[in-house]
Write a protein that holds these residues in place. Structure first.
Motif, PDB file in Angstrom:
ATOM      1  N   LEU A   1     -18.435 -45.470  -3.459  1.00 33.68           N
ATOM      2  CA  LEU A   1     -18.661 -45.051  -2.079  1.00 33.68           C
ATOM      3  C   LEU A   1     -17.835 -43.816  -1.741  1.00 33.68           C
ATOM      4  O   LEU A   1     -18.319 -42.901  -1.073  1.00 33.68           O
ATOM      5  CB  LEU A   1     -18.324 -46.200  -1.130  1.00 33.68           C
ATOM      6  N   GLU A   2     -16.610 -43.749  -2.221  1.00 30.11           N
ATOM      7  CA  GLU A   2     -15.776 -42.575  -1.980  1.00 30.11           C
ATOM      8  C   GLU A   2     -16.382 -41.334  -2.632  1.00 30.11           C
ATOM      9  O   GLU A   2     -16.351 -40.240  -2.053  1.00 30.11           O
ATOM     10  CB  GLU A   2     -14.359 -42.809  -2.494  1.00 30.11           C
ATOM     11  N   GLU A   3     -16.956 -41.492  -3.820  1.00 26.77           N
ATOM     12  CA  GLU A   3     -17.608 -40.358  -4.493  1.00 26.77           C
ATOM     13  C   GLU A   3     -18.820 -39.886  -3.688  1.00 26.77           C
ATOM     14  O   GLU A   3     -19.046 -38.685  -3.537  1.00 26.77           O
ATOM     15  CB  GLU A   3     -18.033 -40.747  -5.909  1.00 26.77           C
ATOM     16  N   MET A   4     -19.598 -40.831  -3.163  1.00 27.89           N
ATOM     17  CA  MET A   4     -20.760 -40.467  -2.351  1.00 27.89           C
ATOM     18  C   MET A   4     -20.330 -39.734  -1.088  1.00 27.89           C
ATOM     19  O   MET A   4     -20.950 -38.742  -0.692  1.00 27.89           O
ATOM     20  CB  MET A   4     -21.574 -41.716  -2.000  1.00 27.89           C
ATOM     21  N   LEU A   5     -19.260 -40.201  -0.459  1.00 32.69           N
ATOM     22  CA  LEU A   5     -18.757 -39.544   0.748  1.00 32.69           C
ATOM     23  C   LEU A   5     -18.257 -38.144   0.436  1.00 32.69           C
ATOM     24  O   LEU A   5     -18.465 -37.207   1.214  1.00 32.69           O
ATOM     25  CB  LEU A   5     -17.652 -40.372   1.399  1.00 32.69           C
ATOM     26  N   ALA A   6     -17.587 -37.980  -0.712  1.00 29.36           N
ATOM     27  CA  ALA A   6     -17.096 -36.660  -1.100  1.00 29.36           C
ATOM     28  C   ALA A   6     -18.255 -35.700  -1.364  1.00 29.36           C
ATOM     29  O   ALA A   6     -18.204 -34.531  -0.976  1.00 29.36           O
ATOM     30  CB  ALA A   6     -16.213 -36.775  -2.337  1.00 29.36           C
ATOM     31  N   GLU A   7     -19.312 -36.196  -2.000  1.00 23.21           N
ATOM     32  CA  GLU A   7     -20.496 -35.359  -2.235  1.00 23.21           C
ATOM     33  C   GLU A   7     -21.137 -34.955  -0.910  1.00 23.21           C
ATOM     34  O   GLU A   7     -21.549 -33.820  -0.729  1.00 23.21           O
ATOM     35  CB  GLU A   7     -21.512 -36.111  -3.090  1.00 23.21           C
ATOM     36  N   LYS A   8     -21.210 -35.898   0.019  1.00 26.60           N
ATOM     37  CA  LYS A   8     -21.813 -35.620   1.328  1.00 26.60           C
ATOM     38  C   LYS A   8     -21.006 -34.560   2.075  1.00 26.60           C
ATOM     39  O   LYS A   8     -21.565 -33.659   2.673  1.00 26.60           O
ATOM     40  CB  LYS A   8     -21.887 -36.922   2.138  1.00 26.60           C
ATOM     41  N   LYS A   9     -19.684 -34.657   2.009  1.00 22.93           N
ATOM     42  CA  LYS A   9     -18.837 -33.664   2.666  1.00 22.93           C
ATOM     43  C   LYS A   9     -18.957 -32.313   1.984  1.00 22.93           C
ATOM     44  O   LYS A   9     -18.894 -31.279   2.633  1.00 22.93           O
ATOM     45  CB  LYS A   9     -17.380 -34.130   2.687  1.00 22.93           C
TER      46      LYS A   9
END
Length: 101
Positions: free
Chosen positions: A89-97
């Motif tokens: 989930l943290e990786e997905m959030l980082a990609e989104k940002k």
């Protein structure tokens, strides 16, 4: 009058009908996306879940230090397999940002 009716019918079929179809396709696509308010709420809920997970780990460590026979029902604190969903989930959030920047 027959020519005018024929031109009107052809215009409706080749211009009006595709316009209506494309209009509603666009409406359906925009309605299916997540809004910025929803994204902010999900981010807030994620942070809350992360804090609660850390608190639960702390409580389990405190109980285990007081009672050596205590076996927590959850996985042990900071084991890599326990935190895989959080890392994903943290990786997905980082990609989104990264997409926003």
């Amino acid at each position: 009058m027959d020519n005018l009716t024929g031109i009107l019918i052809v215009a409706c079929i080749f211009v009006g009908l595709p316009w209506v179809i494309m209009h509603y396709i666009t409406k359906w696509k925009t309605a299916a996306t997540i809004t910025t308010d929803d994204e902010a709420l999900l981010e807030e809920l994620y942070q809350l879940a992360k804090r609660l997970d850390e608190r639960m780990d702390t409580v389990e460590r405190l109980v285990a230090s007081d009672n050596p026979d205590f076996q927590p029902p959850r996985l042990q604190h900071d084991r890599s397999i326990d935190n895989v969903p959080l890392r994903e989930l943290e990786e997905m959030l980082a990609e989104k940002k990264g997409e926003r920047a």
